[in-house]
Write a protein that holds these residues in place. Structure first.
Motif, PDB file in Angstrom:
ATOM      1  N   UNK A   1       2.739  30.711  36.991  1.00 34.58           N
ATOM      2  CA  UNK A   1       1.510  30.156  37.543  1.00 34.58           C
ATOM      3  C   UNK A   1       0.454  29.993  36.462  1.00 34.58           C
ATOM      4  N   UNK A   2      -0.790  30.169  36.874  1.00 35.01           N
ATOM      5  CA  UNK A   2      -1.907  29.991  35.944  1.00 35.01           C
ATOM      6  C   UNK A   2      -1.900  31.097  34.894  1.00 35.01           C
ATOM      7  N   UNK A   3      -2.079  30.709  33.639  1.00 35.63           N
ATOM      8  CA  UNK A   3      -2.268  31.718  32.590  1.00 35.63           C
ATOM      9  C   UNK A   3      -3.757  31.741  32.252  1.00 35.63           C
ATOM     10  N   UNK A   4      -4.177  32.825  31.627  1.00 40.04           N
ATOM     11  CA  UNK A   4      -5.596  32.871  31.234  1.00 40.04           C
ATOM     12  C   UNK A   4      -5.890  31.825  30.170  1.00 40.04           C
ATOM     13  N   UNK A   5      -4.903  31.610  29.297  1.00 37.79           N
ATOM     14  CA  UNK A   5      -5.089  30.616  28.237  1.00 37.79           C
ATOM     15  C   UNK A   5      -5.355  29.256  28.867  1.00 37.79           C
TER      16      UNK A   5
END
Ligand code: FAD
Length: 607
Positions: free
Chosen positions: A494-498
């Motif tokens: 899913x979404x990464x912080x990067x």
């Protein structure tokens, strides 16, 4: 002329009263066919309901909290009279405007969740195809070019759906990169590595073993046995399914024929539809003595011809770091050189930090922001020239492993003859039905774009086969999980912080340190961390990342949570077995919820 229509809730399966948790459109909105209108949530799952056609929203008839069933009106829509947008998407929904050459073919976080399912898709039954030309040696309904995880999956699924299938593979063994020189052999060695380093770590527990004696030829033979079991299995399953396998290099000679250079001469295969699954190969950087066997790609490195005393790994990405991990455990002194300012570029730094900490203590050197400019083969080793802040000008290694990425095989299949467009970098663009620009030719796997992963290829293979068979199918996964099987493993989905920071996506995060996991402590592997990213408003899970032992297995739960639209409470309230590493994901969600008792987190003072 325009007309106004009621848009009702479509068939939503066995549910007769489901709560609306989001209304995604408002009066006056211009919407396209398949845009999501509302989100429903039952006690089992949540689902977005797409619009069957495009137009202007005149009035919305529902609100958050309403309970709806099939047939209830969601909104009224003003549509143009000249045929709906969804008509243009019939017969596999080709939408060529969406295709971009040489771009990763899929966007994660797809909102087309229902495109293939019960919500609003009205594609036709399998259409009549132009028959396979009969002046060829073999004719089939579906030709699959390449037998990697994408290709064999597509071939088997198409055969299971009743189609006549020919599978073309240039090598003697089926299974492609993944089974022969990729995922499977590397993971077989990584298991060996884990046992060796695990035994070393036991010294801290008061148990010591002697130095392992490594017979590299025997180890390679064992790996070959593992590979052989799987590739042999594919051969028999192809036979059981009646898939005709033709071995030899295949090249398109027209939009309906492929010529295969077999050991017995050229065989022509005529097809109604084709699926290109020709994969990718390692990039070879220039100025290295590639004719010397001591300079290796991952393929040669997996032969384990010798365990070099000093190994240089060029490229600190996933494959490079996995191979570094294997050779380090087998006894090589490993140096890694990476151009970026950290290992595994693109991966969240808090996860990579866990790996960096462990390997810094084990490897001879890790040179970041550095590169190899050239190398020469000498009697005593490979003399390598570096450029970088901390590198020496030159150093000599017993072997050099180059792992700087992979290039798709799009330019090696005669695609022009079939009219299939191939981008400059060798990728073939496809839509969510895996169709190329040529209506009856599909493409899947590494050749269609990033991420180059086997589980993406197999999923796409099924979609392509199902669309070939006239089934309502589309690639609508919300995420494709990634795993580095290093020690410790790193996994995310899913979404990464990067990505969130790059794209300005709002998120909140909760991280659970494995020092508070009884299981991790017992294993002596409290170096890990599990984090969850979630929507600050809805608390829905947006992404997750895990660094630690077995992270690759643990990420599957987070992936399912995302696919099912779970929120942090759903996971926190799911009873996880104790003591397990799987609890760490529940704990991360409990931290997010503020219900964790296995850690003390002081409450934030109210302002
Ligand atoms: P491939 O597996 O590349 O198969 C393509 C097939 O097409 C090949 O067999 C090739 O011979 C054949 N072919 C090509 N051109 C022709 C032609 N003209 N005629 C006939 N046949 C042709 N992925 C993961 O998900 N997990 C992992 O742990 C993992 N580890 C990896 C480790 C290594 C060392 C490497 C190199 C890769 C790894 N990968 C991993 C990536 C994974 O192997 C690929 O993503 C996957 O194999 C892609 O599948 P594919 O079907 O697209 O193509």
């Amino acid at each position: 002329m325009s007309q106004t229509k009621d848009i009702p809730v479509p068939d939503i399966g066995d549910f007769d009263s489901v709560e609306i948790i989001e209304v995604l459109v408002s009066e006056g909105d211009e919407i396209q066919a398949e845009d999501s209108l509302i989100t429903l949530e039952s006690d089992k799952a949540s689902m977005e309901i797409p619009s069957p056609e495009g137009g202007t929203v005149k009035s919305v008839k529902v609100k958050v909290g309403d309970k709806v069933a099939e047939g209830d009106v969601i909104l009224t829509l003003e549509t143009a009279d000249s045929g709906s947008a969804s008509d243009e998407k019939q017969d596999g929904g080709e939408d060529k405007a969406e295709k971009k050459q040489d771009e990763p073919a899929k966007q994660e976080q797809s909102t087309k969740k229902e495109a293939a399912g019960k919500g609003g898709d009205d594609r036709k039954e399998r259409p009549q195809r132009k028959p396979a030309p009969d002046d060829t040696d073999i004719q089939c309904q579906v030709l699959v070019l390449g037998s990697g995880p994408g290709g064999y999956t597509a071939a088997f699924r198409a055969a299971d759906l009743g189609l006549e299938v020919v599978l073309v593979e240039r090598f003697d063994s089926l299974g492609g990169v993944c089974l022969n020189v990729g995922c499977i052999p590397s993971k077989a060695y990584l298991h060996t590595a884990e046992v060796i380093t695990g035994a070393e770590d036991m010294a801290e527990h008061g148990v010591t073993f002697g130095k392992p004696k490594i017979d590299n030829k025997k180890l390679a033979a064992w790996k070959d046995k593992v590979v052989g079991k799987l590739t042999g299995g594919l051969k028999s399953m192809a036979k059981q399914r009646g898939v005709t396998v033709v071995h030899g290099n295949g090249q398109f000679t027209s939009p309906q024929t492929v010529a295969v250079e077999t050991k017995d001469g050229t065989k022509t295969v005529g097809f109604e539809q084709a699926i290109i699954a020709a994969g990718s190969e390692s990039i070879k950087i220039p100025n290295l003595p590639w004719d010397d066997e001591r300079v290796m790609t991952s393929t040669l490195a997996l032969d384990l011809a010798e365990i070099p005393k000093r190994l240089l790994v060029v490229g600190g990405g996933i494959i490079g770091m996995e191979m570094a991990c294997v050779y380090d455990a087998l006894g090589s002194k490993v140096t890694v050189v990476e151009m970026a300012d950290g290992l595994m570029p693109g991966t969240d730094r808090d996860l990579v930090k866990v790996l960096e900490k462990r390997v810094k203590g084990r490897y001879e050197n890790i040179f970041l922001k550095s590169k190899v400019t050239r190398a020469e083969a000498q009697k005593g080793g490979i003399k390598v020239h570096f450029e970088g802040d901390k590198t020496p000008d030159t150093d000599t290694f017993d072997r050099v492993l180059v792992s700087v990425g992979r290039v798709p095989n799009g330019h090696n299949i005669g695609a022009d003859a079939a009219g299939v467009e191939v981008g400059e970098r060798g990728f073939i663009a496809v839509d969510e039905y895996q169709r190329t620009n040529v209506e009856h030719i599909f493409a899947i796997g590494d050749i269609v774009g990033q991420p180059m992963l086997a589980h993406k290829a197999t999923h796409e293979g099924k979609v392509a086969a199902e669309v070939c068979a006239g089934e309502k199918s589309a690639f609508d996964a919300r995420t494709i999980p990634s795993v580095a099987y290093t020690d410790p493993e790193i996994a995310w989905m899913g979404l990464t912080e990067t990505a969130a920071k790059e794209q300005g996506v709002k998120y909140e995060k909760a991280s659970f340190p494995w020092q508070a996991s009884g299981r991790a402590l017992g294993m002596g592997r409290e170096d890990g961390v599990t984090k969850v990213l979630y929507d600050p408003e809805t608390h829905r899970i947006l992404g997750a990342g895990i660094a630690g032992a077995h992270a690759g297995d643990l990420i599957a739960e987070a992936t399912l949570a995302l696919e099912m639209g779970a929120d942090i409470q759903d996971v926190g309230l799911t009873i996880h077995p104790h003591p397990t590493l799987s609890e760490t994901f529940a704990f991360a969600n409990e931290i997010a919820e503020g219900t964790i008792t296995d850690l003390y987190i002081p409450k934030k003072k109210k302002k």
